[in-house]
Design an enzyme around this catalytic site. Sequence first.
Site, PDB file in Angstrom:
ATOM      1  N   LYS A   1       6.717 -41.247 -64.468  1.00 16.69           N
ATOM      2  CA  LYS A   1       5.604 -41.722 -63.981  1.00 16.69           C
ATOM      3  C   LYS A   1       5.670 -42.153 -62.531  1.00 16.69           C
ATOM      4  O   LYS A   1       4.855 -42.112 -61.846  1.00 16.69           O
ATOM      5  CB  LYS A   1       5.471 -43.275 -64.546  1.00 16.69           C
ATOM      6  CG  LYS A   1       4.849 -42.944 -66.247  1.00 16.69           C
ATOM      7  CD  LYS A   1       4.338 -44.098 -66.938  1.00 16.69           C
ATOM      8  CE  LYS A   1       3.593 -43.760 -68.305  1.00 16.69           C
ATOM      9  NZ  LYS A   1       4.655 -43.391 -69.157  1.00 16.69           N
TER      10      LYS A   1
HETATM   11  C1  LIG Z   1       4.654 -42.524 -70.265  1.00 16.31           C
HETATM   12  C2  LIG Z   1       5.658 -41.951 -71.041  1.00 16.31           C
HETATM   13  C3  LIG Z   1       5.362 -40.946 -71.760  1.00 16.31           C
HETATM   14  C4  LIG Z   1       4.183 -40.286 -72.439  1.00 16.31           C
HETATM   15  O1  LIG Z   1       3.258 -39.672 -71.243  1.00 16.31           O
HETATM   16  P1  LIG Z   1       1.774 -39.663 -71.516  1.00 16.31           P
HETATM   17  O2  LIG Z   1       1.360 -39.167 -70.019  1.00 16.31           O
HETATM   18  O3  LIG Z   1       1.256 -40.975 -71.893  1.00 16.31           O
HETATM   19  O4  LIG Z   1       1.390 -38.452 -72.548  1.00 16.31           O
HETATM   20  C5  LIG Z   1       6.622 -40.282 -72.444  1.00 16.31           C
HETATM   21  N1  LIG Z   1       7.708 -40.473 -72.358  1.00 16.31           N
HETATM   22  C6  LIG Z   1       8.080 -41.352 -71.271  1.00 16.31           C
HETATM   23  C7  LIG Z   1       9.363 -41.809 -71.001  1.00 16.31           C
HETATM   24  C8  LIG Z   1       7.128 -42.139 -70.635  1.00 16.31           C
HETATM   25  O5  LIG Z   1       7.421 -43.196 -69.814  1.00 16.31           O
END
Ligand SMILES: *Cc1c(COP(=O)(O)O)cnc(C)c1O
Length: 471
Positions: free
Chosen positions: A113
């Site tokens: 993120k």
């Molecule tokens: C947010 C997250 C996801 C999921 O990603 P999306 O964009 O919501 O599909 C998967 N793995 C981790 C470690 C995350 O923080």
Amino acid sequence: MNYLSTRGHPDRKRFCEILLEGLAPDGGLYLPEHYPRVDDATLTRWRGLAYADLAFEILSLYIDDIPPADLRALCHKTYTEAVFGTPQIVPLKPLEPGLSLQALSNGPTLAFKDMAMQLLGNLFEYELARRGEQLNILGATSGDTGSAAEYAMRGKQGVRVFMTSPHGRMSPFQQAQMFSLQDANIHNLAVEGVFDDCQDIVKAVSNDLDFKRRYRIGTVNSINWARLVAQVVYYFAGYLQATQSNDQKVSFTVPSGNFGNICAGHVARSMGLPIDRLVLATNENDVLDEFFRTGVYRVRGSADTHETSSPSMDISKASNFERFVFDLLGRDGARVKDLFGAQLPASGRFDLSADPAFARAASVFGFVSGKSTHADRLATIRDTHQRFGLTIDTHTADGLKVAREHQTPGVTMLVLETALPIKFAATIVEALGHEPERPARFKGIEDLPKRVQVVPADAAAVKAFIAAHCD
Ligand SMILES: *Cc1c(COP(=O)(O)O)cnc(C)c1O
């Protein structure tokens, strides 16, 4: 470039108008009017570029209301070796011939993120300064999103963050990551309740339109188009690292929750990046796997949402999925409005299995899917550790398990590494019998002084806190 709503609203907006907004006025999500095509010569030219320059090239196809020199400077300020740990920013980690991880988790909070949120922090600061405005970001987190937002916004001019989280329910590492921040513009609110209580509070505060306007409340949730477009860049960067020429194809496997990450892959593929398959991996919360197998999208209630050992994928509905359905249905806003604005709220499901468009999800758009359970996760973490001497996190393990089920000869498979294992240490101990490695900068963070306010699960208490901390 103009942006439209997935539910057919006639208004068109520019990038900087939707940057600080959430949903479109009709409840839809914003998408660009078209996806610019990247031709063969352009892709070849991009092969030699540093990540920040590649980011500038891609973002400038979607952002034409920030002067190019400023946008380039924002990209260079964001994607540095100092912040992301390596000069490549998103290097590949080869496992075996034709199968690599793509490292997206070496940013400040050790989850992918950061890739988008770090850019968002710089874009917010830039745009707020240009308008002479302030923004107070109110959010709810169970872990990754909140910390990524705080590390992106800390010390930024014009922005304050008020992040609610369920008191005592995040891992000690995640609590330490967030609560050790001493920046004056970051406020942690530990709510005496569960994550749903935090979300309800955020909704209640946002629905108080007077309060929202008076205190300029905004969000940074995953439906923000700026976050999504920032993620498009690493699909190009992964492809360009994995190939020597543009006639080669690459598939990506994406551990998925709210469909933000893989939606960026869908945008990259729609721009002409030679992606073969987009492989969607879920955990036990398999609402998306179910859709891609059957054509039925059936959201879950909180009683049917499992608490798993890959918690960032524990979703009951996928907030970005509407964007893909809009493209799948030939951008028919009226139909999307009926599906997401009427059928889903009324019955919790819709069914495209009999619609000829559904088959196009695989045949035209390249989507396939699979699911991974706690037992699969442990086995994959053990196997990867034994064979490659590499410890992977629980979400990446879900991806790797499903990737192996969808490999095709001659096509390189890249599995997106969405977090580092230290964030989910308890499951690593369960799988391997020992703690995962901890990056040097996080040694001892649990012992740092904590800056957090415990509040009751009550919107009025959160409002009072915000009012007391805004001038
Ligand atoms: C947010 C997250 C996801 C999921 O990603 P999306 O964009 O919501 O599909 C998967 N793995 C981790 C470690 C995350 O923080």
